[in-house]
Structures are given as structure tokens and as C-alpha cells.
Design a protein around this motif. Structure first.
Motif, mmCIF file in Angstrom:
data_model
loop_
_atom_site.group_PDB
_atom_site.id
_atom_site.type_symbol
_atom_site.label_atom_id
_atom_site.label_comp_id
_atom_site.label_asym_id
_atom_site.label_seq_id
_atom_site.Cartn_x
_atom_site.Cartn_y
_atom_site.Cartn_z
ATOM 1 N N CYS A 118 30.883 -31.904 -17.662
ATOM 2 C CA CYS A 118 29.560 -31.291 -17.542
ATOM 3 C C CYS A 118 28.819 -31.907 -16.363
ATOM 4 O O CYS A 118 28.497 -33.105 -16.386
ATOM 5 N N ASP A 119 28.545 -31.113 -15.347
ATOM 6 C CA ASP A 119 27.809 -31.588 -14.168
ATOM 7 C C ASP A 119 26.316 -31.560 -14.491
ATOM 8 O O ASP A 119 25.723 -30.491 -14.632
ATOM 9 N N SER A 120 25.725 -32.732 -14.612
ATOM 10 C CA SER A 120 24.322 -32.818 -15.030
ATOM 11 C C SER A 120 23.386 -32.635 -13.842
ATOM 12 O O SER A 120 23.703 -33.046 -12.737
ATOM 13 N N PRO A 121 22.210 -32.050 -14.089
ATOM 14 C CA PRO A 121 21.183 -32.107 -13.049
ATOM 15 C C PRO A 121 20.655 -33.539 -12.933
ATOM 16 O O PRO A 121 20.843 -34.347 -13.845
ATOM 17 N N ALA A 122 19.993 -33.825 -11.812
ATOM 18 C CA ALA A 122 19.362 -35.139 -11.651
ATOM 19 C C ALA A 122 18.194 -35.240 -12.627
ATOM 20 O O ALA A 122 17.779 -34.250 -13.218
ATOM 21 N N GLY A 123 17.669 -36.448 -12.757
ATOM 22 C CA GLY A 123 16.477 -36.633 -13.575
ATOM 23 C C GLY A 123 16.819 -37.070 -14.983
ATOM 24 O O GLY A 123 17.984 -37.273 -15.337
ATOM 25 N N ILE A 124 15.761 -37.220 -15.785
ATOM 26 C CA ILE A 124 15.950 -37.660 -17.165
ATOM 27 C C ILE A 124 15.318 -36.656 -18.107
ATOM 28 O O ILE A 124 15.091 -36.924 -19.270
ATOM 29 N N GLU A 125 15.015 -35.466 -17.585
ATOM 30 C CA GLU A 125 14.328 -34.453 -18.391
ATOM 31 C C GLU A 125 15.338 -33.651 -19.190
ATOM 32 O O GLU A 125 16.520 -33.918 -19.202
ATOM 33 N N ARG A 126 14.830 -32.575 -19.756
ATOM 34 C CA ARG A 126 15.605 -31.749 -20.665
ATOM 35 C C ARG A 126 16.966 -31.320 -20.123
ATOM 36 O O ARG A 126 17.958 -31.359 -20.838
ATOM 37 N N GLY A 127 17.009 -30.903 -18.858
ATOM 38 C CA GLY A 127 18.281 -30.450 -18.289
ATOM 39 C C GLY A 127 19.341 -31.537 -18.395
ATOM 40 O O GLY A 127 20.486 -31.289 -18.788
ATOM 41 N N ALA A 128 18.943 -32.763 -18.065
ATOM 42 C CA ALA A 128 19.890 -33.883 -18.095
ATOM 43 C C ALA A 128 20.245 -34.251 -19.533
ATOM 44 O O ALA A 128 21.402 -34.548 -19.842
ATOM 45 N N THR A 129 19.266 -34.206 -20.430
ATOM 46 C CA THR A 129 19.581 -34.592 -21.813
ATOM 47 C C THR A 129 20.415 -33.515 -22.503
ATOM 48 O O THR A 129 21.254 -33.835 -23.341
ATOM 49 N N LEU A 130 20.223 -32.255 -22.116
ATOM 50 C CA LEU A 130 21.083 -31.203 -22.682
ATOM 51 C C LEU A 130 22.530 -31.367 -22.219
ATOM 52 O O LEU A 130 23.463 -31.164 -23.000
ATOM 53 N N ALA A 131 22.687 -31.728 -20.947
ATOM 54 C CA ALA A 131 24.048 -31.878 -20.405
ATOM 55 C C ALA A 131 24.797 -33.004 -21.110
ATOM 56 O O ALA A 131 26.010 -32.959 -21.269
ATOM 57 N N MET A 132 24.074 -34.049 -21.527
ATOM 58 C CA MET A 132 24.746 -35.199 -22.151
ATOM 59 C C MET A 132 24.861 -35.059 -23.670
ATOM 60 O O MET A 132 25.626 -35.765 -24.315
ATOM 61 N N ARG A 133 24.086 -34.134 -24.212
ATOM 62 C CA ARG A 133 23.895 -34.035 -25.659
ATOM 63 C C ARG A 133 25.199 -34.123 -26.487
ATOM 64 O O ARG A 133 25.287 -34.853 -27.445
ATOM 65 N N HIS A 134 26.227 -33.375 -26.106
ATOM 66 C CA HIS A 134 27.430 -33.275 -26.941
ATOM 67 C C HIS A 134 28.601 -34.074 -26.389
ATOM 68 O O HIS A 134 29.734 -33.880 -26.811
ATOM 69 N N ALA A 135 28.304 -34.956 -25.441
ATOM 70 C CA ALA A 135 29.392 -35.650 -24.754
ATOM 71 C C ALA A 135 30.072 -36.680 -25.648
ATOM 72 O O ALA A 135 29.452 -37.296 -26.513
#
Ligand code: ATP
Ligand code: MG
Lengths: 271, 247
Positions: A118-135
Motif C-alpha cells: 500500500c503506497d501511503s500518502p505523506a502526512g499523518i492524517e486520514r489518508g496515511a492512517t487509512l493506508a496503514m490501517r490493515h497492514a
């Protein structure tokens, strides 16, 4: 057993997308079934780095919203059959991604692939936390400089707090991938050394990718660097990192370009 | 039975948090000046932390409260509730009036993200578990086995904090007692947070951003160069913070 791995960093522009494409391609070349998923909604890049931008019809958001089935959105790489891309939407924003929708898509991907990067967006906001959520695992991409390392430290804290695994009291497997490393500049003290980065982040090292113009050339060609120039220093470093990800024991070296006699004789002076 | 269409139950979970209580004293302008002095001395200490406004000492009306909350907001202090006031006087538009607050003494470890397992060990809710303090002996120290990462806060007002790993740049450890860090200290360490001047800070390698003991602060910009990267301890003598090498 499928392995969901988020490629994340906190700081932008450190090489997440480059690394997702290169590691995805290297894993696929080793015979693994790989899906690379672009979570950078609104700023998608992964399709460009894989040269698939003109084949994007449906995207992650369409699948999350249940408009199309996963198979309709997955794009198979033209060079390696076992590499697939799930692109992001360039026109929507990340609020269109719901938690449940993402959970469903990841669960579906798990039934079809060995690796889901999963290629995460930069930052620590929702986009980044969604990308890491199920890892199950994370690759924390870091450049050897103070601000990048500090942002990585921040992301590691979030990986230990905001992922599903962490909430169940489990730990997700975390690795550091140092990119854009320039040994000459590190020797001159213009960059943090590998030892400094490792000491600060205290996590296992997945690989050291040297700074190289091959990376830019590859992205302009629309091919992961491991395919555009397999013998180049960054390609060898990514291939080694992929083998480590698969659990192999590979000695850690910083691959360098083979130098001609001229640079051997005179190249030193600059260092 | 028509249980098919029964609405789904909605679950509420109680959570308690530790907040600073700020108790203005009249005249409020003087009190604000004192607050500014405190903020000056401890830059960033209140920043973004939840705070409760304790109005027991004042007779402020609704018309006075609104500007006061604005004043506090300009100092980056966000008021999450009001204490010591009659709920009837404070309608919508103001933070809710809270009751049953008590001085912090429970075991507390605040992780920046409330989801974290670490934060499960928070002050037990006063209503849900009556007087847990009276029956359970309070642990006097908190052992943190993982590195404290940038953006995380360890808050333990009850006693000493021992960190086995490092405290990252942008991370912070706040303890009622002393702080012992067996890795590098790159972030902030605030010992004696409840006013215990005997508290000390120890670390195996100092690269800290800020040290504080009992409200006295020192940034490490003014740390002697030969102490940097070494194991040190810091303590108070009167109102001077001393830092010395341990090796
Ligand atoms: N090893 C390298 N050598 C030279 N340039 C590199 C290297 N790795 C990445 N780059 C360059 O750095 C830039 C950013 O890379 P990339 O887009 O992969 O970063 P990112 O972390 O995905 O960025 P964003 O946070 O914006 O998503 C690109 O121009 C890329 O070509
Ligand atoms: Mg990117």
C-alpha cells in the motif's frame, strides 16, 4: 498467507512511491503474486511509475464504494504477469474512502495475492492512517536527514497505535528503508550516517537505496527501476530489500555504480 | 415477535482523561499576566493540552467567560469544560459544566493517540469504579519498555518514569517524580511535574530539546558542549537547574 505491507514515511517526497513500484516489481519477478495499491487519492503517482496511466479505467474509490468489482479495477503489468496495480482516483478526495470499504477491499485482495503493498500518502492524517490501517507490516521510508527521520519516528508511533493489529494488542512488523543515500555526502557529515538513523529509529533495516539518477530516468520511462535498469545500483539495492522482505538473509551493503577507470583515478578527489 | 426490525443498540463507553484545571483568581487581568509569565517559562507546556476552567474562586458571568476563553485560546489553551459553576448559568455555546473532578493521582499514561494500548491504563472513571484509589495500592513508578516516539507523551504524575529505550525528538515524558532514560533523550523530559523539586532526570545520552524540573526549564541550547551526547543527570539547587556528567 497474504501479507499486507504499508509503505509510509510521514514526510513527503522521500521515495515511497518509487519504493512501492520497485519492491512490488522485484517481488513479482521472484514469482510472488503482488498487488500495489495507490492510497494517494488526488495525487496518484503509482500508475505513472508503472507506466499504466493510460490503462486506468476504475480506481480504488470505485471499488470501495462498490461501484465496480475489484477485478474490474485491477490493472495487470505489461512486463510481469504477477504484478497488478490498484490505482487511486485523481479526481476524488480521500473522504470518499470509508473505513469499512477499505477493509472490504483489503480482505478481498488478501484472497488473491501473496503481497499487497500500500503506497501511503505523506502526512499523518486520514489518508496515511487509512493506508496503514490493515497492514501486517510496514516499510518506513526515510532519507538520511533529520526532519525525515523525525517524521518517520512519528509514523512509527502511529503504526503502534492506529493500526488494527496494534488495537488488538499485536505488533506490526516494521522495517526501515533508507533511500537517497549518498555515501560521499554521509562521509562528509552532510547527511546522517546509517548508524545515526538506525540508532534513532531502532528498528530493523530492510535496505539502503543509494541516490541515483537511474531512479528519475526510470520514472520518466514509466518503469520501476528494477525493470528499466536491473544492473544499476538502486535496482540491486531494491532487489536485495525484496529478498529480505521475503525472509531471506542478505548481507547489507550499499551497492554503488561500477566506475570507469577515470572516476576511479580522479573521482576520489571530490570526496 | 417483531424482533426483526428492532433498532440496533447504541453503545456508549465511558472514558476519563486527565486535564489541567486552571483556576483564575480575580482580578482576571492580573491572573492572565501571571499565566503569561508561566507560559514564558515553560514554552509549549500547555499547548494543545485539554484544560478545565475552574471558576470556584471567581464570580464570573457568562458575559465574562466568553472573552476569557478567547484569551486562553490565543495562548493555545483549549477549554474542554467548566468546573465550579452552576450549569444553569452556562447554556449552549460554552464548554459543558463538569462535576466530580478530583485532583489527579491515579496511574496515568497518556499516549497521543487514544487508541493505543498504553492509554488503556488511565485514571479509572470516578463513577464507574468508586474509590479505586482507596483500595488499590498505587504503583510508584512506570516502566516504559518501548521507545517513546516523536509525537507521543508519557504522563505519569504519580511517581518515577523509567524508559528502557530512547525518547525521540518531539516526544515528551512528564513525571511527578524522577525520570530515568536508558536510551538517548532527544525530546523533552519534565520531572517533578507536581512541584517536587527533589525530582531528577537521568539519561544515558543527552541530546534533549528541553529539561524541566518542578517548573524550572532549560533548553539544551545552553548546555555545555562537552556534556552533549554523554550520560548526565539534572537536578535543582534552589531555582537553578544543574546538569552534570555521570561518566
Ligand atoms: N534513490 C533515489 N535517487 C534519486 N532520486 C530519487 C530516489 N528515490 C526517489 N527519488 C526521487 O525523489 C522524488 C520523490 O520520490 P517519490 O515520488 O517516490 O516520493 P514519495 O515519498 O512517494 O512522495 P509523496 O510523499 O509526494 O508521495 C522523485 O522525483 C524521485 O525520482
Ligand atoms: Mg508518493
Amino acid at each position: 498467507m497474504a501479507n499486507v505491507v504499508v509503505v509510509t514515511s510521514g514526510k513527503g517526497g522521500v521515495g515511497k512511491t518509487t519504493s512501492t513500484a520497485a519492491l512490488g516489481a522485484a517481488l513479482a519477478q521472484a514469482g510472488e503474486n503482488v498487488a500495489v495499491v495507490d492510497f494517494d487519492v488526488g495525487l496518484r503517482n503509482l500508475d505513472l511509475m508503472l507506466g499504466a496511466e493510460r490503462r486506468v479505467v476504475f480506481d480504488l474509490i470505485n471499488v470501495v464504494q462498490g461501484v465496480v468489482r475489484l477485478q474490474q479495477a485491477l490493472i495487470r503489468d505489461k512486463r510481469i504477469d504477477t504484478l497488478w496495480l490498484l490505482p487511486a482516483s485523481q479526481t476524488r478526495d480521500k473522504d470518499a474512502l470509508t473505513d469499512e470499504g477499505v477493509a472490504r477491499v483489503i480482505a478481498d485482495l488478501r484472497t488473491r495475492f501473496d503481497w499487497i503493498l500500500c503506497d501511503s500518502p505523506a502526512g499523518i492524517e486520514r489518508g496515511a492512517t487509512l493506508a496503514m490501517r490493515h497492514a501486517d507490516g510496514a516499510i518506513v521510508v526515510t532519507n538520511p536527514e533529520v526532519s525525515s527521520v523525525r517524521d518517520s519516528d512519528r509514523i512509527i508511533g502511529l503504526l503502534d497505535a492506529k493500526t488494527e493489529k496494534a488495537e488488538r494488542g499485536e505488533r506490526i512488523a516494521k522495517h526501515i528503508l533508507i533511500t537517497r543515500f549518498d555515501p560521499a555526502r554521509a562521509n562528509r557529515g552532510e547527511m546522517l550516517s546509517i548508524a545515526d538513523v538506525m540508532e534513532i529509529l531502532s528498528l530493523p533495516l530492510l535496505g539502503i537505496i543509494p541516490e541515483s539518477e537511474e531512479v528519475l530516468r526510470a520514472s520518466n520511462l514509466g518503469a520501476p527501476v528494477v525493470l528499466s535498469n536491473p544492473g544499476s545500483a538502486p535496482s540491486r539495492a531494491y532487489a536485495d530489500a525484496a529478498r529480505r522482505l521475503m525472509g531471506e538473509n542478505v548481507d547489507m551493503t550499499v551497492p554503488s555504480e561500477k566506475r570507469g577507470l577515470f572516476t576511479k583515478l580522479f573521482g576520489r578527489r571530490a570526496a | 415477535m417483531h424482533s426483526q426490525v428492532r433498532p440496533r443498540p447504541v453503545h456508549f463507553r465511558g472514558r476519563s482523561y486527565l486535564a489541567f484545571a486552571l483556576a483564575p483568581e480575580p482580578p482576571v487581568t492580573d491572573w492572565l499576566a501571571d499565566l503569561d509569565a508561566a507560559i514564558q517559562r515553560s514554552a509549549g507546556f500547555f499547548a494543545g493540552r485539554p484544560a478545565v476552567l475552574d471558576l470556584a474562586n471567581t464570580a464570573l458571568s457568562r458575559a465574562d467567560i466568553v472573552p476569557l476563553i478567547k484569551e486562553l485560546e490565543t495562548r493555545d489553551i483549549r477549554i474542554m469544560g467548566i468546573e465550579g459553576a452552576d450549569p444553569a448559568d452556562f447554556g449552549p455555546g460554552l464548554p459543558p459544566v463538569l462535576t466530580n473532578g478530583r485532583p489527579a493521582s491515579g496511574r496515568e499514561m497518556v499516549h497521543e493517540t487514544s487508541q493505543a494500548k498504553a492509554s488503556e491504563a488511565k485514571t479509572p472513571d470516578a463513577k464507574a469504579k468508586p474509590q479505586p484509589q482507596a483500595t488499590e495500592p498505587q504503583p510508584a513508578s512506570l516502566l516504559v519498555e518501548n521507545p517513546v516516539r516523536s509525537g507521543q507523551t508519557i504522563y505519569f504524575p504519580n511517581g518515577d518514569v523509567v524508559v528502557l529505550g530512547s525518547v525521540g525528538s518531539g516526544a515528551e515524558v512528564v513525571a511527578g517524580g524522577s525520570i530515568h532514560i536508558y536510551g538517548s533523550l532527544r525530546g523533552r523530559a519534565m520531572a517533578g511535574a507536581n512541584g517536587n523539586a527533589q525530582a531528577r532526570i537521568f539519561c544515558r545520552r543527552i541530546e534533549a530539546e528541553l529539561l524541566a524540573i518542578s517548573g524550572y526549564y532549560r533548553t539544551v541550547d545552553d548546555l555545555e558542549v562537552d556534556l552533549r551526547h554523554r550520560p548526565v543527570q539534572a537536578w535543582l539547587e534552589g531555582d537553578v537547574m544543574l546538569i552534570a556528567a555521570l561518566d
